[in-house]
Design a protein around this motif. Structure first.
Motif, PDB file in Angstrom:
ATOM      1  N   GLU A  77      -6.506  -2.824  -5.387  1.00 26.70           N
ATOM      2  CA  GLU A  77      -6.270  -2.905  -3.943  1.00 26.70           C
ATOM      3  C   GLU A  77      -7.512  -2.571  -3.121  1.00 26.70           C
ATOM      4  OE1 GLU A  77      -1.569  -1.419  -3.999  1.00 26.70           O
ATOM      5  OE2 GLU A  77      -3.193  -0.031  -3.471  1.00 26.70           O
ATOM      6  N   LEU A  78      -8.574  -2.058  -3.765  1.00 29.01           N
ATOM      7  CA  LEU A  78      -9.689  -1.491  -3.008  1.00 29.01           C
ATOM      8  C   LEU A  78     -10.373  -2.509  -2.095  1.00 29.01           C
ATOM      9  CD1 LEU A  78     -11.447   0.996  -5.446  1.00 29.01           C
ATOM     10  CD2 LEU A  78     -10.397   1.500  -3.236  1.00 29.01           C
ATOM     11  N   CYS A  86      -5.434   4.437  -3.127  1.00 24.75           N
ATOM     12  CA  CYS A  86      -5.237   3.027  -3.470  1.00 24.75           C
ATOM     13  C   CYS A  86      -5.493   2.830  -4.960  1.00 24.75           C
ATOM     14  CB  CYS A  86      -6.212   2.125  -2.696  1.00 24.75           C
ATOM     15  SG  CYS A  86      -5.932   2.023  -0.943  1.00 24.75           S
ATOM     16  N   LEU A 139     -10.562   7.005  -0.204  1.00 24.58           N
ATOM     17  CA  LEU A 139      -9.832   5.733  -0.335  1.00 24.58           C
ATOM     18  C   LEU A 139      -9.432   5.422  -1.774  1.00 24.58           C
ATOM     19  CD1 LEU A 139      -8.761   3.447   1.407  1.00 24.58           C
ATOM     20  CD2 LEU A 139     -10.911   2.237   1.059  1.00 24.58           C
ATOM     21  N   PRO A 140     -10.315   5.599  -2.788  1.00 18.51           N
ATOM     22  CA  PRO A 140      -9.879   5.309  -4.165  1.00 18.51           C
ATOM     23  C   PRO A 140      -8.744   6.205  -4.655  1.00 18.51           C
ATOM     24  CG  PRO A 140     -12.275   5.454  -4.036  1.00 18.51           C
ATOM     25  CD  PRO A 140     -11.740   5.954  -2.731  1.00 18.51           C
ATOM     26  N   GLN A 160     -16.992   2.189  -4.723  1.00 18.82           N
ATOM     27  CA  GLN A 160     -15.941   3.188  -4.949  1.00 18.82           C
ATOM     28  C   GLN A 160     -15.453   3.200  -6.395  1.00 18.82           C
ATOM     29  OE1 GLN A 160     -13.580   1.507  -1.873  1.00 18.82           O
ATOM     30  NE2 GLN A 160     -14.024   3.110  -0.374  1.00 18.82           N
ATOM     31  N   ARG A 161     -15.486   2.039  -7.047  1.00 17.04           N
ATOM     32  CA  ARG A 161     -15.043   1.970  -8.447  1.00 17.04           C
ATOM     33  C   ARG A 161     -16.115   2.477  -9.411  1.00 17.04           C
ATOM     34  NH1 ARG A 161     -12.469  -3.185  -7.062  1.00 17.04           N
ATOM     35  NH2 ARG A 161     -14.409  -4.232  -7.648  1.00 17.04           N
ATOM     36  N   ASN A 180     -10.366  -2.037   1.860  1.00 15.18           N
ATOM     37  CA  ASN A 180     -11.598  -1.902   2.641  1.00 15.18           C
ATOM     38  C   ASN A 180     -11.682  -2.958   3.735  1.00 15.18           C
ATOM     39  OD1 ASN A 180     -13.612   0.250   1.682  1.00 15.18           O
ATOM     40  ND2 ASN A 180     -12.953  -0.624  -0.255  1.00 15.18           N
ATOM     41  N   GLU A 210      -7.234   0.488  -7.992  1.00 17.79           N
ATOM     42  CA  GLU A 210      -8.515  -0.213  -8.048  1.00 17.79           C
ATOM     43  C   GLU A 210      -8.375  -1.666  -7.608  1.00 17.79           C
ATOM     44  OE1 GLU A 210     -10.747   0.098 -11.578  1.00 17.79           O
ATOM     45  OE2 GLU A 210     -11.065   2.267 -11.399  1.00 17.79           O
ATOM     46  N   ARG A 254     -16.353   9.594  -9.955  1.00 21.05           N
ATOM     47  CA  ARG A 254     -15.370  10.089  -9.009  1.00 21.05           C
ATOM     48  C   ARG A 254     -15.706  11.501  -8.525  1.00 21.05           C
ATOM     49  NH1 ARG A 254     -10.299   8.102  -8.113  1.00 21.05           N
ATOM     50  NH2 ARG A 254     -11.333   6.157  -8.647  1.00 21.05           N
ATOM     51  N   ALA A 268     -15.820  -1.747  -2.259  1.00 22.13           N
ATOM     52  CA  ALA A 268     -14.873  -1.515  -3.349  1.00 22.13           C
ATOM     53  C   ALA A 268     -15.599  -1.299  -4.676  1.00 22.13           C
ATOM     54  CB  ALA A 268     -13.909  -2.696  -3.460  1.00 22.13           C
ATOM     55  N   TYR A 286       0.829  -1.201   0.000  1.00 22.70           N
ATOM     56  CA  TYR A 286       0.000   0.000   0.000  1.00 22.70           C
ATOM     57  C   TYR A 286       0.868   1.257   0.000  1.00 22.70           C
ATOM     58  CZ  TYR A 286      -3.778  -3.212   1.243  1.00 22.70           C
ATOM     59  OH  TYR A 286      -4.691  -4.238   1.258  1.00 22.70           O
TER      60      TYR A 286
END
Length: 403
Positions: free
Chosen positions: A134-135, A130, A126-127, A330-331, A139, A132, A335, A327, A4
């Motif tokens: 790793e999301l 990190c 978070l996005p 967030q994806r 989390n 994508e 955005r 995740a 990370y």
């Protein structure tokens, strides 16, 4: 942790320190207020002062969250919370009983107002710290660590209370929130402030646009509703846990303590399991269904150790759903509106918990404790099964199309 970025590690430290400081402060809040008033009614008022402003601001703040610099606002929130924890301490220094109570009430109100903003902004940040890929793991790591802190905080606070006067714990919480402020300073600023004409018309149009956007993404809506069923069940178990262990099963206080600790310990194990499993809809919905099944099993248990195992099982399986669904959100969310949409998501989830508390508390329902457990289990399982089957059918149709 090596994979990370430094920014994520800083955010992880912020979340850990905040959770521990907040949990320790919450324990002392209740103990101190009861010591000063001896009133159960005052305990209820203290939580209402926290909960009602929190829900109201959660509902109306979403248009503003798209327009702010996330890192700057998060730092300001932590600095304000650090100062707010000094208010009850200042009340003690004044020397009367009234001032600490006033400090407690103001503290709870400030925490209730700031928590939804902090949670929405940190979720949307978070996005940006990190990749994508790793999301889901990120989390899971955050969620599992926070659960562990919630489990450890009561024990550590109890030890601190043996060494320090009760009101000095507020000073420790203030220091921890200031440390989180310093950790946030290590995250480079990536978001920009948008210039907006803050009129009532603009706010209302942004509010409608945010909810319209939220409902225009069926997958985000579906995952939010599924997460809300989990929060509904969590709310119900806040009411049912003690009557189940000490009433239905005749357990002792220490046995209830193990029951409450089994879930966060299982959650940490589930977080570790998630790092070894493929990230797929099948894994995600399996975690949801298995977690719901852990509630159903409590209908059948007749001994406390089996209840511990059910709670441990739920803790292991729910992260498979929670981390992956977060995740995906967030994806998939735009955005530029992620902060606003995350606020709407959290509003759904936070409203679900008091509804679960109300459902388990209603006196006119003739359901006993075991029936409520099997009911909330199937509220989670049935939609989970439906979407698991739908995801498998979609996969099969894609394979047949390729052939």
């Amino acid at each position: 942790m090596k994979k990370y970025s430094k920014s994520f590690k800083s955010l992880w430290i912020v979340e850990i320190v905040s959770e521990f400081g907040g949990a320790a402060g919450a324990i002392v809040n209740g103990l101190l207020l009861y010591e000063l008033t001896g009133s159960r009614e005052w305990m209820g008022i203290l939580w209402l002062v926290y909960f009602i402003p929190s829900l109201v601001l959660q509902g109306i703040s979403s248009p503003f969250l798209n327009q702010v610099i996330k890192e700057k606002v998060l730092k300001n929130i932590q600095l304000i919370r650090a100062g707010a924890y000094l208010l009850p301490l200042a009340g003690f220094w004044i020397g009367t009983e009234t001032e600490p109570i006033i400090g407690l009430v103001i503290l709870q109100c400030i925490l209730g107002l700031l928590q939804p903003i902090f949670a929405s902004l940190s979720f949307s940040l978070l996005p940006e710290v990190c990749t994508e890929d790793e999301l889901a793991d990120a989390n899971g790591l955050l969620d599992g660590t926070l659960r562990l802190m919630g489990f450890l905080a009561p024990g550590v606070t109890s030890l601190l209370l043996l060494l320090l006067p009760m009101h000095w714990i507020y000073g420790i919480s203030a220091i921890l929130f200031f440390i989180s402020f310093l950790a946030l300073s290590r995250i480079p600023q990536t978001s920009t402030q948008k210039v907006a004409t803050w009129t009532k018309k603009f706010w209302w149009s942004e509010m409608k646009e945010g909810y319209r956007n939220f409902f225009s993404y069926p997958q985000l809506l579906r995952l939010t509703i599924l997460s809300s069923t989990v929060q509904f069940a969590v709310g119900a178990t806040l009411v049912l846990s003690i009557p189940l262990i000490q009433g239905e099963l005749g357990g002792e206080t220490w046995e209830y303590g193990i029951f409450k600790g089994a879930f966060p310990i299982g959650y940490v194990l589930g977080m570790l399991l998630l790092t070894k499993l493929p990230k797929s809809p099948r894994t995600m919905y399996f975690g949801l269904i298995g977690g719901g099944f852990s509630f159903v099993l409590l209908y059948f248990v007749h001994s406390v150790p089996f209840a511990w195992l059910c709670e441990l099982m739920g803790g292991i399986l729910f992260p498979l759903f929670n981390a992956q669904s977060a995740a995906i959100f967030q994806r998939e969310a735009p955005r530029d509106r992620l902060a606003q949409l995350s606020a709407v998501r959290m509003l759904f989830m936070r409203v679900s918990m008091p509804l679960g508390i109300l459902f388990a508390s209603l006196p006119f329902l003739t359901l006993n404790i075991r029936h409520v457990y099997i009911g909330i289990g199937f509220i989670i399982i049935l939609p989970g099964l439906y979407y698991l089957i739908a995801s498998l059918q979609t996969k099969e149709s894609l394979i047949s199309d390729k052939l």
